[in-house]
Enzyme design. Structure first.
Site, short mmCIF file in Angstrom:
data_model
loop_
_atom_site.label_atom_id
_atom_site.label_comp_id
_atom_site.label_asym_id
_atom_site.label_seq_id
_atom_site.Cartn_x
_atom_site.Cartn_y
_atom_site.Cartn_z
CE1 TYR A 446 31.79 -51.00 -24.60
CE2 TYR A 446 33.56 -51.40 -26.14
CZ TYR A 446 32.66 -51.79 -25.21
OH TYR A 446 32.64 -53.21 -24.92
CB SER A 526 29.14 -52.95 -21.25
OG SER A 526 29.84 -54.35 -21.41
CG ASP A 609 24.22 -57.65 -17.04
OD1 ASP A 609 24.70 -58.67 -17.79
OD2 ASP A 609 24.57 -56.51 -17.09
CG HIS A 644 25.32 -56.57 -20.78
ND1 HIS A 644 25.98 -56.23 -19.46
CD2 HIS A 644 26.12 -56.36 -21.68
CE1 HIS A 644 26.97 -55.56 -19.99
NE2 HIS A 644 27.17 -55.40 -21.32
#
Length: 669
Positions: A446, A526, A609, A644
């Site tokens: 991430y 993301s 999203d 999302h």
């Protein structure tokens, strides 16, 4: 139609601009064709059916949330295993048979209506709950009578990035919304405002509490202090880990909102109010966090005092329960829970079940009973109770999953990034597996927004490991593992450090013979989707497959849609010439090169999203497919009635992971 933008004298082509309109006939036809191609490929993979069956078996276990206690009642969610959405229950005690208070599964046939937030009045009689549809960040707040289980007529629409907070008298609650009610994600959301809804009245009568049209990028979160005397308003500005604190005296009708902390110089997370003192977790003069106290009778900075000083470990969250301060710390991305008295003196450190993560710390300042959740890569989330009076911990709920945790092992290693920075990484696999160059490995990362990557159980990763895979999770810069400095080291012009950390993690796995490039897959969602896109375009030779999910992939235009502008504190924007210079160097969309053989790539996104708009994934997929010089497939999977990720039905989650794991099995052979 060819589109070319001028960024500070640099011409940048955007040939797939037309895909930014999700509802145009051309885009809809493109989506249908892409999904047809992807389904044809994925459904033909022989292993997919077996993978999906096993995912369903392992996903089918009882899961609970941490209970919230109000007026002697316990409120918690439970999923019996394969329910699309968890069900909200209420019970008079932890041992009593609970009663269903709200079942979101009854609100839609396909499971795409989700319970996204709850708040119970102090007397435990009323529930304000938020419902979202098809994965949208927009929610509707309804009010339910806890005793009868029936909804009142109250309905508050167009709520977003908000939590409801009841006044102590239970007559109403505070919430936040935006004036623009765009559902396409194409409009940049600005001018959030804070409102008060009185139960039994129409939304049109709701009172505006606070708004700042002179600061359209300010957002507001209102929370009523436990004693009911004060509304504490946290003012945020995008995802910047700094905020302001304003106050409103609820004892006086029409009291003005006043500033308490208005310098926007640090993060101040309101913990609670006791007497005239407000307690905050802050990184002011403490990059790894401390607990400070401000007496409202002497609010000047010179009178502030430190209650719990900064530690060598990161203070992730703090709570006051039963006259004790409970702090959750991170030691090299592993949780540690410490208890202090209200003078800041250490009392004890709680014994945790192992190396893992503590989440959802909940409690009441006047009640000694506090709760938390514990999880690890091999331990599904269990619920624990802590008695602040006796200092004892006890297990409340422990789910049973159809596997033996003893069959798996997790270890933490440290490796050097490109600039010599020491980065931790968790490695988990079957106990009987000796990783080698032929071992399929999944690297998940991430690296952003101060969010730490800590041990967490997932049926998906368990299936991956069960089938002989290595699961690796590095703690990249940009995250929150080591406080403010670690986060800032991976932001704006330093963002390349995040990608360097990830590439170094991959090189470490290869160099130590734990996998090989042709067997190594990279996955992220993301901001993690951005990570995958950047590493894929920078080092296509290092990975055997890539799974960018709901990614931020067009770094020159991300801030023009929905809440994207709020991410500028991590990224910067192309409106700034200096930021444009570094963004264009790593923006995945703008670094796809013709003539390059890219590894097999499965991009995932969703048609609804409204946080990271699907245009990011659409344009990146189109660019990769056009540029691909090798034989590997470049596919995009576009979910319907999904967003999302939050609130995604269990069945949809299982289907998506089955597709991803089947794709990896085909790609990494």
């Amino acid at each position: 139609m060819d589109v070319v933008d001028d960024y500070h004298g640099t011409q940048v082509a955007d040939p797939y601009r037309w895909l930014e309109d999700p509802d145009s006939p051309g885009t809809r036809a493109w989506i249908a064709e892409q999904n047809r191609m992807s389904r044809g490929f994925l459904d033909a993979i022989p292993e997919r059916a077996a993978i999906r069956r096993r995912l369903e078996e392992l996903w089918n276990y009882e899961r609970f949330s941490v209970p919230a206690k109000k007026a002697g009642r316990y409120f918690f969610t439970r999923n019996d295993g394969l329910q699309n959405q968890p069900v909200l229950y209420v019970a008079p005690s932890l041992e009593a048979e609970p009663r269903v208070l709200l079942d979101p599964n009854a609100l839609s046939k396909d499971g795409t209506v989700a319970l996204s937030g709850t708040a119970v009045s102090e007397d435990g009689t009323l529930l304000a709950y938020e419902i979202s549809e098809a994965g949208s960040d927009w929610t509707t707040v309804r009010v339910r009578d806890v005793g009868t289980g029936r909804d009142l007529e109250d309905r508050v629409d167009w709520v977003k990035f908000s939590e409801s907070s009841w006044t102590r008298d239970g007559l109403g609650f505070f919430y936040s919304t935006y004036p623009d009610h765009d559902t396409t994600g194409k409009v940049a959301l600005k001018n959030q405002s804070l409102h008060y809804h009185r139960v039994g009245t129409a939304q049109s009568e709701d009172r505006l509490v606070y708004a700042r049209t002179d600061h359209p990028d300010w957002g507001f979160a209102g929370r009523v202090a436990h004693d009911g005397e004060l509304l504490v308003i946290t003012i945020w500005q995008g995802t910047e880990r700094k905020n302001r604190i304003y106050l409103q005296d609820l004892r006086r009708a029409g009291a003005q909102v006043t500033a308490l902390l208005d310098d926007f110089d640090a993060q101040y997370e309101f913990i609670e109010k006791r007497g005239s003192t407000l307690y905050f977790r802050t990184d002011l003069d403490a990059p790894r966090g401390r607990v400070m106290a401000i007496d409202l009778d002497q609010p000047e900075r010179a009178s502030w005092r430190t209650l719990v000083p900064e530690s060598t470990d990161t203070l992730q969250s703090a709570l006051i329960a039963g006259g004790r301060v409970i702090g959750v710390y991170l030691q090299d991305a592993k949780s540690d829970v410490r208890v202090f008295d209200l003078d800041g003196r250490p009392i004890e450190t709680l014994a945790l079940p192992g190396m893992g993560s503590v989440h959802e710390l909940r409690g009441d300042p006047d009640d000694p009973e506090a709760f938390y959740a514990f999880t690890s890569f091999t331990a599904p989330t269990s619920i624990w109770r802590f008695d602040a009076g006796s200092g004892k911990t006890s297990l409340v709920r422990a789910p049973k999953v159809r596997f033996d945790p003893a069959d798996y092992v997790t270890r933490q290693v440290f490796y050097e990034s490109k600039d010599g920075t020491r980065v931790p990484m968790f490695l988990t696999h079957r106990q009987d597996l000796q990783p080698s160059a032929s071992t399929p490995a999944l690297l998940y990362g991430y690296g952003g927004f101060d969010i730490p990557m800590t041990p967490e159980f997932s049926p998906a990763s368990l299936v991956w490991m069960e089938r002989g895979g290595l699961y690796a999770v590095p703690c990249l810069r940009g995250g929150g593992e080591y406080g403010r400095e670690w986060h800032e080291a991976g932001t704006k012009e330093r963002k390349q450090s995040v990608f360097d950390d990830c590439i170094a993690a991959a090189e470490h796995l290869v160099a130590h013979g734990l996998t090989s490039p042709r067997k190594l897959a990279l996955r992220g969602r993301s901001n993690g989707g951005l990570l995958v896109g950047a590493c894929l375009t920078q080092r296509p030779d290092l990975f055997g497959a890539a799974l960018p999910g709901v990614g931020v992939l067009d770094m020159l235009r991300y801030h023009r849609f929905t809440i994207g502008w709020a991410w500028a504190s991590d990224y910067g924007t192309s409106d700034d010439p200096q930021a444009f210079a570094y963004l264009v160097r790593y923006s995945p969309l703008h670094n796809v090169r013709e003539g390059v053989a890219y590894p097999p790539t499965l991009i995932t996104t969703a048609d609804h999203d409204d946080r990271v708009v699907p245009a990011h994934s659409f344009k990146f997929a189109a660019a990769l497919q056009h540029a691909q010089a090798g034989p590997a497939p470049i596919l995009i999977r576009i979910g319907k009635r999904a967003g999302h990720g939050a609130g995604k039905p269990t069945s949809m989650q299982i289907d998506e992971v089955a597709d991803e794991w089947a794709f990896l099995e085909a790609a990494l052979r």
